[in-house]
Scaffold this motif. Structure first.
Motif, PDB file in Angstrom:
ATOM      1  N   LEU A 122     -48.234  26.392 -50.605  1.00 46.57           N
ATOM      2  CA  LEU A 122     -49.056  25.326 -50.813  1.00 46.57           C
ATOM      3  C   LEU A 122     -48.400  24.203 -51.315  1.00 46.57           C
ATOM      4  O   LEU A 122     -48.824  23.018 -50.769  1.00 46.57           O
ATOM      5  CB  LEU A 122     -50.220  25.630 -51.723  1.00 46.57           C
ATOM      6  N   ASP A 123     -47.656  24.264 -52.276  1.00 44.53           N
ATOM      7  CA  ASP A 123     -46.673  23.001 -52.743  1.00 44.53           C
ATOM      8  C   ASP A 123     -45.977  22.228 -51.430  1.00 44.53           C
ATOM      9  O   ASP A 123     -46.081  21.127 -51.385  1.00 44.53           O
ATOM     10  CB  ASP A 123     -45.877  23.404 -53.791  1.00 44.53           C
ATOM     11  N   LEU A 124     -45.325  23.333 -50.629  1.00 40.19           N
ATOM     12  CA  LEU A 124     -44.772  22.442 -49.524  1.00 40.19           C
ATOM     13  C   LEU A 124     -45.751  21.996 -48.529  1.00 40.19           C
ATOM     14  O   LEU A 124     -45.380  20.993 -47.789  1.00 40.19           O
ATOM     15  CB  LEU A 124     -44.012  23.971 -48.783  1.00 40.19           C
ATOM     16  N   GLY A 125     -46.698  22.741 -48.240  1.00 37.26           N
ATOM     17  CA  GLY A 125     -47.794  22.181 -47.428  1.00 37.26           C
ATOM     18  C   GLY A 125     -48.284  20.592 -48.117  1.00 37.26           C
ATOM     19  O   GLY A 125     -48.549  19.713 -47.055  1.00 37.26           O
TER      20      GLY A 125
ATOM     21  N   ALA B 125     -45.779  18.066 -47.210  1.00 38.29           N
ATOM     22  CA  ALA B 125     -45.890  17.934 -45.783  1.00 38.29           C
ATOM     23  C   ALA B 125     -47.003  16.949 -45.496  1.00 38.29           C
ATOM     24  O   ALA B 125     -47.018  15.866 -44.855  1.00 38.29           O
ATOM     25  CB  ALA B 125     -46.036  18.950 -45.106  1.00 38.29           C
ATOM     26  N   CYS B 126     -48.138  16.957 -46.124  1.00 43.55           N
ATOM     27  CA  CYS B 126     -49.388  16.223 -46.211  1.00 43.55           C
ATOM     28  C   CYS B 126     -48.957  14.791 -46.542  1.00 43.55           C
ATOM     29  O   CYS B 126     -49.309  13.781 -45.900  1.00 43.55           O
ATOM     30  CB  CYS B 126     -50.693  16.890 -46.709  1.00 43.55           C
ATOM     31  N   THR B 127     -48.185  14.717 -47.371  1.00 38.12           N
ATOM     32  CA  THR B 127     -47.905  13.196 -47.956  1.00 38.12           C
ATOM     33  C   THR B 127     -47.005  12.730 -47.018  1.00 38.12           C
ATOM     34  O   THR B 127     -46.944  11.437 -46.823  1.00 38.12           O
ATOM     35  CB  THR B 127     -47.286  13.422 -49.528  1.00 38.12           C
ATOM     36  N   ALA B 128     -45.988  13.330 -46.630  1.00 37.37           N
ATOM     37  CA  ALA B 128     -45.008  12.858 -45.621  1.00 37.37           C
ATOM     38  C   ALA B 128     -45.555  12.328 -44.402  1.00 37.37           C
ATOM     39  O   ALA B 128     -45.043  11.467 -43.660  1.00 37.37           O
ATOM     40  CB  ALA B 128     -44.002  13.869 -45.247  1.00 37.37           C
ATOM     41  N   TYR B 129     -46.264  13.266 -43.789  1.00 36.14           N
ATOM     42  CA  TYR B 129     -46.994  12.908 -42.402  1.00 36.14           C
ATOM     43  C   TYR B 129     -48.279  12.065 -42.493  1.00 36.14           C
ATOM     44  O   TYR B 129     -49.041  12.296 -41.416  1.00 36.14           O
ATOM     45  CB  TYR B 129     -47.429  14.279 -41.590  1.00 36.14           C
TER      46      TYR B 129
ATOM     47  N   GLU C 219     -54.797  28.200 -44.785  1.00 36.05           N
ATOM     48  CA  GLU C 219     -54.970  26.757 -44.974  1.00 36.05           C
ATOM     49  C   GLU C 219     -53.622  26.069 -44.396  1.00 36.05           C
ATOM     50  O   GLU C 219     -53.798  25.165 -43.589  1.00 36.05           O
ATOM     51  CB  GLU C 219     -55.331  26.357 -46.374  1.00 36.05           C
ATOM     52  N   VAL C 220     -52.296  26.797 -44.678  1.00 41.11           N
ATOM     53  CA  VAL C 220     -51.095  26.029 -44.390  1.00 41.11           C
ATOM     54  C   VAL C 220     -51.071  26.332 -42.982  1.00 41.11           C
ATOM     55  O   VAL C 220     -50.375  25.480 -42.404  1.00 41.11           O
ATOM     56  CB  VAL C 220     -50.072  26.669 -45.400  1.00 41.11           C
ATOM     57  N   ILE C 221     -51.144  27.439 -42.461  1.00 36.10           N
ATOM     58  CA  ILE C 221     -50.997  27.760 -41.061  1.00 36.10           C
ATOM     59  C   ILE C 221     -51.992  26.867 -40.156  1.00 36.10           C
ATOM     60  O   ILE C 221     -51.342  26.312 -39.348  1.00 36.10           O
ATOM     61  CB  ILE C 221     -51.440  29.098 -40.670  1.00 36.10           C
ATOM     62  N   ALA C 222     -53.035  26.381 -40.438  1.00 38.63           N
ATOM     63  CA  ALA C 222     -54.036  25.504 -39.815  1.00 38.63           C
ATOM     64  C   ALA C 222     -53.268  24.187 -39.988  1.00 38.63           C
ATOM     65  O   ALA C 222     -53.336  23.493 -38.803  1.00 38.63           O
ATOM     66  CB  ALA C 222     -55.165  25.395 -40.677  1.00 38.63           C
ATOM     67  N   LEU C 223     -52.610  23.555 -41.123  1.00 33.02           N
ATOM     68  CA  LEU C 223     -51.994  22.414 -41.001  1.00 33.02           C
ATOM     69  C   LEU C 223     -50.786  22.609 -40.259  1.00 33.02           C
ATOM     70  O   LEU C 223     -50.576  21.403 -39.512  1.00 33.02           O
ATOM     71  CB  LEU C 223     -51.386  22.249 -42.429  1.00 33.02           C
ATOM     72  N   CYS C 224     -49.834  23.442 -40.116  1.00 31.84           N
ATOM     73  CA  CYS C 224     -48.961  23.810 -39.193  1.00 31.84           C
ATOM     74  C   CYS C 224     -49.298  23.633 -37.701  1.00 31.84           C
ATOM     75  O   CYS C 224     -48.631  22.987 -37.080  1.00 31.84           O
ATOM     76  CB  CYS C 224     -48.128  25.029 -39.414  1.00 31.84           C
TER      77      CYS C 224
ATOM     78  N   LEU D  46     -40.221  19.484 -35.907  1.00 26.89           N
ATOM     79  CA  LEU D  46     -40.527  20.877 -35.386  1.00 26.89           C
ATOM     80  C   LEU D  46     -40.042  22.225 -36.330  1.00 26.89           C
ATOM     81  O   LEU D  46     -40.770  22.939 -36.382  1.00 26.89           O
ATOM     82  CB  LEU D  46     -40.280  20.720 -34.165  1.00 26.89           C
ATOM     83  N   GLU D  47     -38.787  21.994 -36.460  1.00 27.34           N
ATOM     84  CA  GLU D  47     -38.228  23.188 -37.185  1.00 27.34           C
ATOM     85  C   GLU D  47     -38.661  23.401 -38.635  1.00 27.34           C
ATOM     86  O   GLU D  47     -39.109  24.428 -39.135  1.00 27.34           O
ATOM     87  CB  GLU D  47     -36.620  22.901 -37.383  1.00 27.34           C
ATOM     88  N   ARG D  48     -38.816  22.125 -39.288  1.00 27.49           N
ATOM     89  CA  ARG D  48     -39.507  22.178 -40.628  1.00 27.49           C
ATOM     90  C   ARG D  48     -40.780  22.769 -40.578  1.00 27.49           C
ATOM     91  O   ARG D  48     -41.103  23.818 -41.639  1.00 27.49           O
ATOM     92  CB  ARG D  48     -39.444  20.774 -41.245  1.00 27.49           C
ATOM     93  N   VAL D  49     -41.699  22.568 -39.665  1.00 30.10           N
ATOM     94  CA  VAL D  49     -42.959  23.126 -39.601  1.00 30.10           C
ATOM     95  C   VAL D  49     -42.946  24.540 -39.217  1.00 30.10           C
ATOM     96  O   VAL D  49     -43.722  25.477 -39.564  1.00 30.10           O
ATOM     97  CB  VAL D  49     -43.658  22.314 -38.388  1.00 30.10           C
ATOM     98  N   ARG D  50     -42.035  24.958 -38.173  1.00 23.60           N
ATOM     99  CA  ARG D  50     -41.622  26.260 -37.791  1.00 23.60           C
ATOM    100  C   ARG D  50     -41.613  27.249 -39.195  1.00 23.60           C
ATOM    101  O   ARG D  50     -42.175  28.161 -39.502  1.00 23.60           O
ATOM    102  CB  ARG D  50     -40.708  26.700 -36.970  1.00 23.60           C
ATOM    103  N   LYS D  51     -40.329  26.646 -40.213  1.00 18.04           N
ATOM    104  CA  LYS D  51     -40.082  27.370 -41.173  1.00 18.04           C
ATOM    105  C   LYS D  51     -41.252  27.493 -42.153  1.00 18.04           C
ATOM    106  O   LYS D  51     -41.508  28.724 -42.819  1.00 18.04           O
ATOM    107  CB  LYS D  51     -39.189  26.883 -41.825  1.00 18.04           C
ATOM    108  N   LEU D  52     -42.061  26.283 -42.318  1.00 17.86           N
ATOM    109  CA  LEU D  52     -43.275  26.376 -43.270  1.00 17.86           C
ATOM    110  C   LEU D  52     -44.426  27.423 -42.716  1.00 17.86           C
ATOM    111  O   LEU D  52     -44.845  28.169 -43.517  1.00 17.86           O
ATOM    112  CB  LEU D  52     -44.006  25.016 -43.250  1.00 17.86           C
ATOM    113  N   ARG D  53     -44.684  27.664 -41.366  1.00 14.41           N
ATOM    114  CA  ARG D  53     -45.271  28.552 -40.707  1.00 14.41           C
ATOM    115  C   ARG D  53     -44.810  29.965 -41.152  1.00 14.41           C
ATOM    116  O   ARG D  53     -45.701  30.828 -41.168  1.00 14.41           O
ATOM    117  CB  ARG D  53     -45.493  28.408 -39.466  1.00 14.41           C
ATOM    118  N   GLN D  54     -43.557  30.246 -41.005  1.00 13.69           N
ATOM    119  CA  GLN D  54     -43.051  31.581 -41.178  1.00 13.69           C
ATOM    120  C   GLN D  54     -43.216  31.931 -42.716  1.00 13.69           C
ATOM    121  O   GLN D  54     -43.635  32.934 -42.916  1.00 13.69           O
ATOM    122  CB  GLN D  54     -41.556  31.400 -41.100  1.00 13.69           C
TER     123      GLN D  54
END
Length: 598
Positions: A11-14, A17-21, A284-289, A583-591
């Motif tokens: 969640l913290d990583l998510g 990501a919300c702040t960055a994007y 919730e994080v997967i939905a963001l990804c 995309l690689e960062r999003v993929r790692k977050l999804r994993q």
């Protein structure tokens, strides 16, 4: 690392990501999930027949006398025992939805005054709906809340319906039965219903220190549960547990049986609730990804193939129109929700009235078979029990149909958005299953001996006088015969008066039952309508927020694709490297989120 800790890290990583994007809309959902993980609440309802040791069991579990134990009176309002930095107690008062219940701090020593049958109501006409007790205990520190449910009247009373309504919102149920006898039919029925409403249920046999034959009762109960309701069965002794806690005696604590119960609560209840919260947070994080991946994939396609950029822009423009339609009242999911709530409101009201008509017909038949003066003491509790049972069936129908409606609305939203979104749970109508006390104002007393004598004398006098006058008119003196005729007429008049009074009592009893049933329909109908309005608002707000998120995500993707079409070859190559990295960062977050779900 526990699943909860993993979920918090994801969640913290998510959130980063919300702040960055620039996704404050998605950040709001992730923040809510983070708060739920930080302060988890797991409700464990302790239910069962009255005088089976529910309150003693809760006291023994937490090692403190927080719930009232009395040989003469039973618990009348629920007691919520949860963790606190210092011992304190609060009265909970009913409040209009959606406001939280009003609270009033009281000394812990005064808890008994409000929770027992016939206790105080809090003053100012306010109705106490529960008592919350907070104490510093390790077993409660993880968010565990023990709910000691009312036991007045047993499982065939209106309180059983209220207990089952609480069960439907609980994370687990501990059903308490005594070692004095094997499980009864009503207890097995309650367990079956509880198991259908709650995923985790256990049965506990109490007072094993008081009944030497408790092992025989345990074996019989195991047979009953295996045949009708397979749930764990644990014999315990609250008295031995309390002594073990005071003396810090490990051997005595093991003998009390509470070691297995505490392990069950820690592993099955605490672990399941924590895993569920962690999985919800990861979803919730997967939905963001999903949204971020869609955004960057569209931009990558536009960057790698300038000819395809125009096609991507056209597709995203079409998606924008579709997403904007999702936000409107003409959306299919919105129409399904509005039509579904209207249909469900009518069906629930019709079902409730049909059930009440059945109860009235049964009561009318019972009244016609006997004199209410003889049967009324049994009629009142029977009526309350029958109405509680029918209200519970109506409540279950509302719950099942509301869940189905939520599923349909979610499917229609999913079909239109082409993105898998989490679906909210629907509101549970707890107050609907509570039946008020039966208040009747009728006179069902038989005629006293004196009144019977007066009725007989009046009819005897009238009959004798009539025949004596008739005899005198024709010149015949009846003498003693007139007295005999008067006695016969008096007896007949008394019999007719008794019949008339029986019919009057039956009429009054039927009217009292109808007044009570009308009141139940009035209260329960209002509650079911309020519940469905809450369901409608909850689903509407949830999917409206998701539509807004999809709109923002699509707008960002469209802006990225449009900008990509205008870049030079060198700019596209440089940006393509950046997009691949994103995309690689999003993929790692999804994993990492998928690893939490398992």
């Amino acid at each position: 690392m526990t699943e909860v800790a993993k979920a918090v890290a994801v969640l913290d990583l998510g959130l980063r990501a919300c702040t960055a994007y620039d996704r404050p809309d998605a950040a709001a959902r992730l923040t809510a999930a983070r708060e739920a993980l930080a302060d988890p609440v797991m409700h464990v309802v302790v239910a069962g027949e009255f005088k089976q040791g529910k309150s003693s069991l809760v006291n023994a579990l937490v090692g403190a006398a927080v719930c009232t134990v009395d040989d003469d009176v039973a618990t009348a309002v629920p007691t919520y025992v949860r963790h606190g930095e210092k011992p304190e107690a609060h009265l909970l008062f009913a409040a209009p939805d959606p406001e939280p219940p009003r609270r009033e701090t009281i000394p812990i020593s005064d808890v008994r005054r409000y929770v027992v049958e016939g206790g105080e109501n809090g003053g100012n006409g306010s109705r106490v709906t529960g008592v919350e007790v907070r104490i510093p205990r390790k077993i409660l520190a993880g968010g565990l809340v023990l709910v000691d449910t009312p036991g007045v009247g047993g499982l065939a009373s209106p309180h059983a319906a209220a207990s089952l309504a609480a069960v439907s919102m609980a994370d687990a149920v501990i059903f308490v039965t005594g070692a004095a006898q094997e499980l009864t039919r009503s207890e097995v029925d309650f367990l079956q219903r509880a198991r259908a409403l709650c995923p985790v249920v256990a049965c506990v046999i109490t007072k094993t220190d008081f009944y030497p034959a408790w092992r025989r009762i345990r074996d019989l109960n195991e047979q009953h549960l295996a045949a009708h309701c397979p749930v764990p069965l644990m014999p315990v002794s609250s008295a031995l547990r309390s002594r073990a806690v005071k003396a810090n005696d490990t051997a005595l604590n093991a003998e009390s049986g509470f070691t297995n119960l505490v392990k069950f609560i820690t592993d099955q209840i605490g672990g399941n609730a924590a895993d569920r919260l962690a999985a919800d947070a990861a979803a919730e994080v997967i939905a963001l990804c999903d949204q971020l991946d869609s955004h960057f994939q569209a931009e990558r396609t536009a960057l790698s193939d300038p000819e395809a950029a125009r096609r991507v822009v056209r597709e995203l423009t079409a998606v924008k129109s579709r997403v904007e339609t999702l936000k409107s009242s003409a959306a299919k999911w919105n129409q399904t929700l509005n039509d579904g709530v209207a249909d469900l409101t009518a069906d629930i009201d019709h079902d409730l009235r049909a059930r009440v008509r059945t109860v009235i017909a049964e009561s009318d038949a019972a009244i016609e078979e006997a004199d209410p003066a003889d049967t009324w003491p049994e009629m009142e509790p029977w009526l309350q029990s029958r109405m509680a049972d029918e209200l519970l069936a109506n409540y279950n129908m509302l719950r099942v149909r509301a869940d189905a409606l939520s599923e349909r609305v979610g499917n229609h939203f999913h079909e239109a958005s082409t993105a898998l979104m989490s679906r909210p749970s629907v509101h549970n109508p707890t107050p609907m299953s509570v039946v008020a006390d039966f208040q009747h104002k009728i006179d069902l007393q038989r005629m006293r001996v004196g009144k019977q004598a007066m009725v007989a004398l009046k009819n005897a006098y009238g009959g004798a006088l009539m025949f004596i006058i008739l005899g005198s008119l024709v010149g015949v003196s009846l003498g003693p015969i007139g007295i005999g005729i008067g006695l016969v007429m008096g007896h007949r008049g008394l019999r007719e008066e008794k019949k008339r009074q029986v019919q009057r009592r039956r009429t009054e009893a039927r009217n009292a039952i109808r007044r009570y049933c009308d009141e139940v329909v009035f209260v329960a109908g209002k509650d079911s309508r309020d519940t469905l309005r809450r369901v409608q608002r909850q689903l509407r707000d949830h999917y409206s927020r998701l539509a807004e998120e999809l709109n923002r995500s699509n707008a960002q993707a469209l802006a990225g694709a449009s900008e990509a079409a205008k870049r030079t070859q060198a700019e596209r190559e440089q940006r393509l490297k950046d997009v691949d990295a994103e995309l690689e960062r999003v993929r790692k977050l999804r994993q990492r989120a998928l690893a939490v779900i398992g």
